[in-house]
Design an enzyme around this catalytic site. Structure first.
Site, PDB file in Angstrom:
ATOM      1  N   LYS A  52      46.440  12.788  21.188  1.00  0.00           N
ATOM      2  CA  LYS A  52      45.756  11.490  21.159  1.00  0.00           C
ATOM      3  C   LYS A  52      46.759  10.363  20.880  1.00  0.00           C
ATOM      4  CE  LYS A  52      41.436  13.713  19.886  1.00  0.00           C
ATOM      5  NZ  LYS A  52      40.476  14.097  18.853  1.00  0.00           N
ATOM      6  N   GLN A  96      39.838  13.300  12.475  1.00  0.00           N
ATOM      7  CA  GLN A  96      39.858  14.603  13.151  1.00  0.00           C
ATOM      8  C   GLN A  96      39.093  15.640  12.328  1.00  0.00           C
ATOM      9  OE1 GLN A  96      41.226  15.082  16.286  1.00  0.00           O
ATOM     10  NE2 GLN A  96      40.247  17.085  16.193  1.00  0.00           N
ATOM     11  N   ASP A 119      34.624   7.644  18.155  1.00  0.00           N
ATOM     12  CA  ASP A 119      34.117   8.994  18.444  1.00  0.00           C
ATOM     13  C   ASP A 119      32.619   8.963  18.739  1.00  0.00           C
ATOM     14  OD1 ASP A 119      36.028  10.976  18.608  1.00  0.00           O
ATOM     15  OD2 ASP A 119      36.247  11.156  16.433  1.00  0.00           O
TER      16      ASP A 119
END
Ligand SMILES: NC(=O)c1ccc[n+]([C@@H]2O[C@H](COP(=O)([O-])OP(=O)(O)OC[C@H]3O[C@@H](n4cnc5c(N)ncnc54)[C@H](OP(=O)(O)O)[C@@H]3O)[C@@H](O)[C@H]2O)c1
Length: 304
Positions: A52, A96, A119
């Site tokens: 990412k 994460q 997200d």
């Protein structure tokens, strides 16, 4: 012959478009920024976050990698998220998962400012998605829609069957398909006679987390198969169940000691009209959509 839905090519096209947007924003003195929070040392998480951060660098997005120790507390994480919410150089906050057991994951995801929730996991964004308002949608489900649209697979009026109802994949992908005017059926572990339902699917989305769970007998000939599953196979027995005689896979397996398979048995590909391979399908879209969401968040926050 079924069409292979090439996740790599679609992800590259999206990244190129996002890169162009980043350059246009730079002309206005704006640089989108992503904070990636990686707690402890989970090998898979480290690989994902590295990819990412690398994608940010490729596209000209600023990134800040923050790595709290595995012993971090919920309070410390909440302070960190509060600080990131307040930073003007950060448009997107990525935490994460999974987090260590002592950290209250839900409390943390709820603490992310909805306008920085790239997200798409915050209840405000889930609610906005449900009610058809502009929202930061979860990346993998948004990627599924991109694959279908960019591959010119009709969605409106089609029967889409989604197997899996997680908040991260199943539910949002079902909603996105509904917003695209599919007739949507959601299946889960308590669904009776699953095969009878999946066989009605024009578009079958598998987000289950079980290797090769969808067998050829569960697929209507000509259906589009979208496989979200990522399952690592490590034993010879598991490998042979799906890939016996596949020389290319055999080489990967011999080199790495593992290979991955989706939630759809590759033997079902042959009767489909189109399918996403694993690897090389849906998985590659997730990072591309995270980049797209970061730029979108940067624009939305500035009323652009
Ligand atoms: N970047 C990516 O490509 C990406 C991103 C996220 C996830 N994934 C992969 O996608 C898969 C699903 O992830 P997830 O987070 O949604 O998993 P999850 O939270 O474990 O949800 C799995 C879903 O599958 C359903 N299910 C389990 N066994 C079933 C059965 N026998 N029959 C019918 N339904 C069954 C469960 O039903 P119940 O609700 O009834 O338990 C649940 O809704 C995993 O392989 C994951 O690795 C990939």
């Amino acid at each position: 012959m079924p069409k292979i839905l090439d996740g790599a090519a679609i992800a590259a096209a999206i990244k190129q478009e996002v890169g162009e947007e980043v350059r246009a924003l730079a002309g206005e003195g704006i640089r989108p920024g992503l904070a990636a929070v990686l707690v402890g040392h989970v090998a898979a998480s480290e690989i994902y976050v590295r990819s990412k951060v690398q994608a940010c660098a490729e596209l000209g997005i600023y990134s800040d990698l923050i790595t709290p120790a595995a012993t971090v507390t919920t309070e410390e994480m909440l302070d960190l998220v509060g600080a990131l919410n307040a930073r003007d150089d950060i448009d997107g906050i990525l935490i994460q998962l999974p987090l260590p057991a002592q950290v209250d994951t839900k409390a943390l995801l709820d603490a992310v400012a909805p306008e920085k929730d790239v997200d798409g996991f915050h209840p405000v964004n889930a609610g906005r998605l449900l009610s058809g308002r502009p929202a930061l949608a979860p990346c993998t489900p948004a990627g599924v829609i991109e694959i279908l649209k960019r591959s010119h697979i009709p969605i409106a009026g089609q029967h889409a069957v989604v197997v899996g109802r997680s908040d991260i994949v199943g539910k949002p992908v079902a909603l996105l398909l509904l917003h695209e005017n599919a007739t949507v059926t959601i299946c889960h572990s308590k669904t009776r006679d699953l095969g009878a339902i999946t066989r009605q699917a024009d578009i079958l989305v598998a987000a289950i987390g079980r290797p090769g769970f969808i067998t050829p007998g569960m697929v209507r000939p000509g259906a589009t198969l979208i496989d979200v599953g990522i399952n690592r196979l490590t034993t010879r027995e598991e490998f042979d169940r799906f890939f016996a005689g596949d020389a290319k896979r055999e080489a990967t397996f011999a080199k790495r000691g593992s290979t991955i398979v989706g939630d759809i048995d590759p033997k079902a590909y042959g009767i489909s009209g189109a399918y996403t391979p694993v690897p090389g399908g849906v998985g590659l879209l997730t990072i591309a959509m995270l980049m797209a969401n970061t730029v979108r968040a940067a624009k939305m926050r500035r009323g652009l």
